[in-house]
Scaffold this motif. Structure first.
Motif, PDB file in Angstrom:
ATOM      1  N   ASP A  48      -6.707  -6.869   1.581  1.00 31.76           N
ATOM      2  CA  ASP A  48      -6.272  -5.572   2.100  1.00 31.76           C
ATOM      3  C   ASP A  48      -4.870  -5.219   1.611  1.00 31.76           C
ATOM      4  O   ASP A  48      -4.291  -5.932   0.778  1.00 31.76           O
ATOM      5  CB  ASP A  48      -6.348  -5.556   3.636  1.00 31.76           C
ATOM      6  CG  ASP A  48      -5.359  -6.524   4.297  1.00 31.76           C
ATOM      7  OD1 ASP A  48      -4.422  -7.018   3.626  1.00 31.76           O
ATOM      8  OD2 ASP A  48      -5.526  -6.797   5.499  1.00 31.76           O
ATOM      9  N   GLN A  49      -4.336  -4.137   2.131  1.00 29.35           N
ATOM     10  CA  GLN A  49      -3.031  -3.631   1.706  1.00 29.35           C
ATOM     11  C   GLN A  49      -1.886  -4.594   2.049  1.00 29.35           C
ATOM     12  O   GLN A  49      -0.790  -4.469   1.511  1.00 29.35           O
ATOM     13  CB  GLN A  49      -2.765  -2.255   2.312  1.00 29.35           C
ATOM     14  CG  GLN A  49      -2.518  -2.258   3.817  1.00 29.35           C
ATOM     15  CD  GLN A  49      -3.773  -2.469   4.644  1.00 29.35           C
ATOM     16  OE1 GLN A  49      -4.813  -1.912   4.309  1.00 29.35           O
ATOM     17  NE2 GLN A  49      -3.676  -3.260   5.704  1.00 29.35           N
ATOM     18  N   THR A  71      -5.308   5.638  -6.093  1.00 29.49           N
ATOM     19  CA  THR A  71      -4.048   6.263  -5.672  1.00 29.49           C
ATOM     20  C   THR A  71      -3.483   7.247  -6.678  1.00 29.49           C
ATOM     21  O   THR A  71      -2.716   8.139  -6.303  1.00 29.49           O
ATOM     22  CB  THR A  71      -2.980   5.197  -5.374  1.00 29.49           C
ATOM     23  OG1 THR A  71      -2.731   4.429  -6.563  1.00 29.49           O
ATOM     24  CG2 THR A  71      -3.429   4.263  -4.259  1.00 29.49           C
ATOM     25  N   THR A 103     -10.396   0.731  -3.336  1.00 24.75           N
ATOM     26  CA  THR A 103      -9.954   1.325  -4.586  1.00 24.75           C
ATOM     27  C   THR A 103     -11.007   1.147  -5.670  1.00 24.75           C
ATOM     28  O   THR A 103     -11.688   0.124  -5.734  1.00 24.75           O
ATOM     29  CB  THR A 103      -8.623   0.729  -5.071  1.00 24.75           C
ATOM     30  OG1 THR A 103      -8.263   1.392  -6.301  1.00 24.75           O
ATOM     31  CG2 THR A 103      -8.730  -0.763  -5.341  1.00 24.75           C
ATOM     32  N   ASP A 109      -4.147  -0.350  -8.632  1.00 23.69           N
ATOM     33  CA  ASP A 109      -3.951  -0.335  -7.180  1.00 23.69           C
ATOM     34  C   ASP A 109      -3.855  -1.751  -6.618  1.00 23.69           C
ATOM     35  O   ASP A 109      -4.822  -2.311  -6.086  1.00 23.69           O
ATOM     36  CB  ASP A 109      -5.096   0.431  -6.501  1.00 23.69           C
ATOM     37  CG  ASP A 109      -4.997   1.919  -6.738  1.00 23.69           C
ATOM     38  OD1 ASP A 109      -3.914   2.397  -7.102  1.00 23.69           O
ATOM     39  OD2 ASP A 109      -6.021   2.613  -6.560  1.00 23.69           O
ATOM     40  N   ALA A 111      -2.264  -4.587  -3.932  1.00 21.99           N
ATOM     41  CA  ALA A 111      -2.117  -4.542  -2.478  1.00 21.99           C
ATOM     42  C   ALA A 111      -0.831  -3.812  -2.102  1.00 21.99           C
ATOM     43  O   ALA A 111      -0.818  -2.989  -1.172  1.00 21.99           O
ATOM     44  CB  ALA A 111      -2.124  -5.960  -1.911  1.00 21.99           C
ATOM     45  N   LEU A 114      -1.286  -0.086  -2.457  1.00 26.76           N
ATOM     46  CA  LEU A 114      -2.108   0.432  -1.368  1.00 26.76           C
ATOM     47  C   LEU A 114      -1.321   0.490  -0.061  1.00 26.76           C
ATOM     48  O   LEU A 114      -1.505   1.407   0.746  1.00 26.76           O
ATOM     49  CB  LEU A 114      -3.361  -0.423  -1.186  1.00 26.76           C
ATOM     50  CG  LEU A 114      -4.409  -0.333  -2.297  1.00 26.76           C
ATOM     51  CD1 LEU A 114      -5.569  -1.279  -1.998  1.00 26.76           C
ATOM     52  CD2 LEU A 114      -4.920   1.093  -2.479  1.00 26.76           C
ATOM     53  N   LYS A 115      -0.421  -0.463   0.122  1.00 24.45           N
ATOM     54  CA  LYS A 115       0.431  -0.464   1.315  1.00 24.45           C
ATOM     55  C   LYS A 115       1.324   0.772   1.324  1.00 24.45           C
ATOM     56  O   LYS A 115       1.478   1.431   2.367  1.00 24.45           O
ATOM     57  CB  LYS A 115       1.275  -1.743   1.341  1.00 24.45           C
ATOM     58  CG  LYS A 115       2.294  -1.813   2.471  1.00 24.45           C
ATOM     59  CD  LYS A 115       1.638  -1.860   3.839  1.00 24.45           C
ATOM     60  CE  LYS A 115       2.668  -2.061   4.924  1.00 24.45           C
ATOM     61  NZ  LYS A 115       2.060  -1.966   6.280  1.00 24.45           N
ATOM     62  N   ALA A 118      -0.854   3.731   2.180  1.00 25.03           N
ATOM     63  CA  ALA A 118      -1.176   3.752   3.614  1.00 25.03           C
ATOM     64  C   ALA A 118       0.023   4.238   4.423  1.00 25.03           C
ATOM     65  O   ALA A 118      -0.128   5.016   5.372  1.00 25.03           O
ATOM     66  CB  ALA A 118      -1.604   2.362   4.067  1.00 25.03           C
ATOM     67  N   THR A 125      -3.173   0.570   9.778  1.00 21.67           N
ATOM     68  CA  THR A 125      -4.069  -0.073   8.809  1.00 21.67           C
ATOM     69  C   THR A 125      -5.046  -1.048   9.455  1.00 21.67           C
ATOM     70  O   THR A 125      -5.919  -1.581   8.769  1.00 21.67           O
ATOM     71  CB  THR A 125      -3.260  -0.794   7.718  1.00 21.67           C
ATOM     72  OG1 THR A 125      -2.280  -1.651   8.326  1.00 21.67           O
ATOM     73  CG2 THR A 125      -2.551   0.218   6.821  1.00 21.67           C
ATOM     74  N   PHE A 130      -7.055  -0.293   3.642  1.00 16.62           N
ATOM     75  CA  PHE A 130      -7.140   0.002   2.213  1.00 16.62           C
ATOM     76  C   PHE A 130      -7.327  -1.317   1.472  1.00 16.62           C
ATOM     77  O   PHE A 130      -6.580  -2.279   1.691  1.00 16.62           O
ATOM     78  CB  PHE A 130      -5.888   0.745   1.756  1.00 16.62           C
ATOM     79  CG  PHE A 130      -5.746   2.089   2.414  1.00 16.62           C
ATOM     80  CD1 PHE A 130      -6.215   3.234   1.795  1.00 16.62           C
ATOM     81  CD2 PHE A 130      -5.187   2.205   3.680  1.00 16.62           C
ATOM     82  CE1 PHE A 130      -6.125   4.475   2.409  1.00 16.62           C
ATOM     83  CE2 PHE A 130      -5.084   3.445   4.311  1.00 16.62           C
ATOM     84  CZ  PHE A 130      -5.554   4.584   3.668  1.00 16.62           C
ATOM     85  N   THR A 132      -8.518  -3.785  -2.003  1.00 16.94           N
ATOM     86  CA  THR A 132      -8.617  -3.992  -3.437  1.00 16.94           C
ATOM     87  C   THR A 132      -9.232  -5.365  -3.698  1.00 16.94           C
ATOM     88  O   THR A 132      -9.600  -6.080  -2.765  1.00 16.94           O
ATOM     89  CB  THR A 132      -7.250  -3.840  -4.129  1.00 16.94           C
ATOM     90  OG1 THR A 132      -7.427  -3.843  -5.548  1.00 16.94           O
ATOM     91  CG2 THR A 132      -6.279  -4.940  -3.722  1.00 16.94           C
TER      92      THR A 132
END
Length: 202
Positions: A48-49, A71, A103, A109, A111, A114-115, A118, A125, A130, A132
């Motif tokens: 995850d993110q 993104t 993603t 993208d 982590a 993505l953070k 978010a 979250t 989110f 990857t």
């Protein structure tokens, strides 16, 4: 036929209709015909993110909304995620609900990226995650589990393959994809929200 008999036929017909109407309200989904699921979510293990492991178990027993985006997209993805924001707002405090955005561009993208995304969305979250990971794993999920891209679009060289879709999958507590919606159409998002409410009652 006498007037009295006609009266009784009408009276009992109305009574029966009222009974089944009340039953439908008391037992949501009781009269809904079950249709085969569009897809079944297969086990997966991604991140995850927060760069923490994220697996299919996170959504087990929950209603989930799933989409794929990237993104750096400037067309479909921002509109889709903005349209999904009311869904998040409506069910943010519902324990049996989760949103997952995977993603389709894991090369860019990370982590960390993505953070940041978010954070820009200002969402929790734990409720809207989110995700990857390996590109082949992500694409297998999109096509074979969530059914939001046609498997026939598969390109033999994974580095040349790319998924860019506005479709959103709705998954029930059993991990079955029950509906697919167009994420850039507000009318379909409203339909999805109504279906989520029904699924949460089941």
């Amino acid at each position: 036929m006498t007037k009295k008999r006609i009266f009784y036929i009408i009276f009992f017909s109305v009574l029966v209709l009222c009974f089944f109407g009340a039953l439908a309200i008391a037992l949501p989904g009781y009269f809904r015909t079950s249709s085969p699921p569009i897809g079944i979510v297969q086990p997966f293990s991604l991140i995850d993110q927060d760069n923490k492991p994220f697996t299919d178990k996170e959504a087990r027993g929950k209603i989930s909304v799933v989409n794929f985006f990237f993104t750096t997209c400037t067309s479909v993805c921002p509109k889709m995620n903005n349209n999904l924001r009311p869904v998040y707002d409506a069910f943010e405090n519902e324990p049996a609900f989760i949103m997952m955005s995977f993603t389709s561009d894991p090369k860019r993208d990370s982590a960390a990226k993505l953070k940041r995304y978010a954070d820009s969305m200002k969402v929790d979250t734990k409720k809207w995650t989110f995700i990857t990971g390996r590109k082949d794993s992500l694409y297998a999920l999109a096509r074979n589990s969530y059914k939001i891209d046609d498997p026939k679009n598969y390109v033999s060289a994974i580095e040349d393959d790319f998924i860019h879709t506005q479709f959103v999958a709705l998954v029930n507590r059993q991990g079955e994809v029950v509906s697919i919606y167009d994420g850039i159409k507000p009318s379909e998002i409203k339909q999805m929200m109504a279906r989520i409410r029904d699924l949460l009652k089941e």
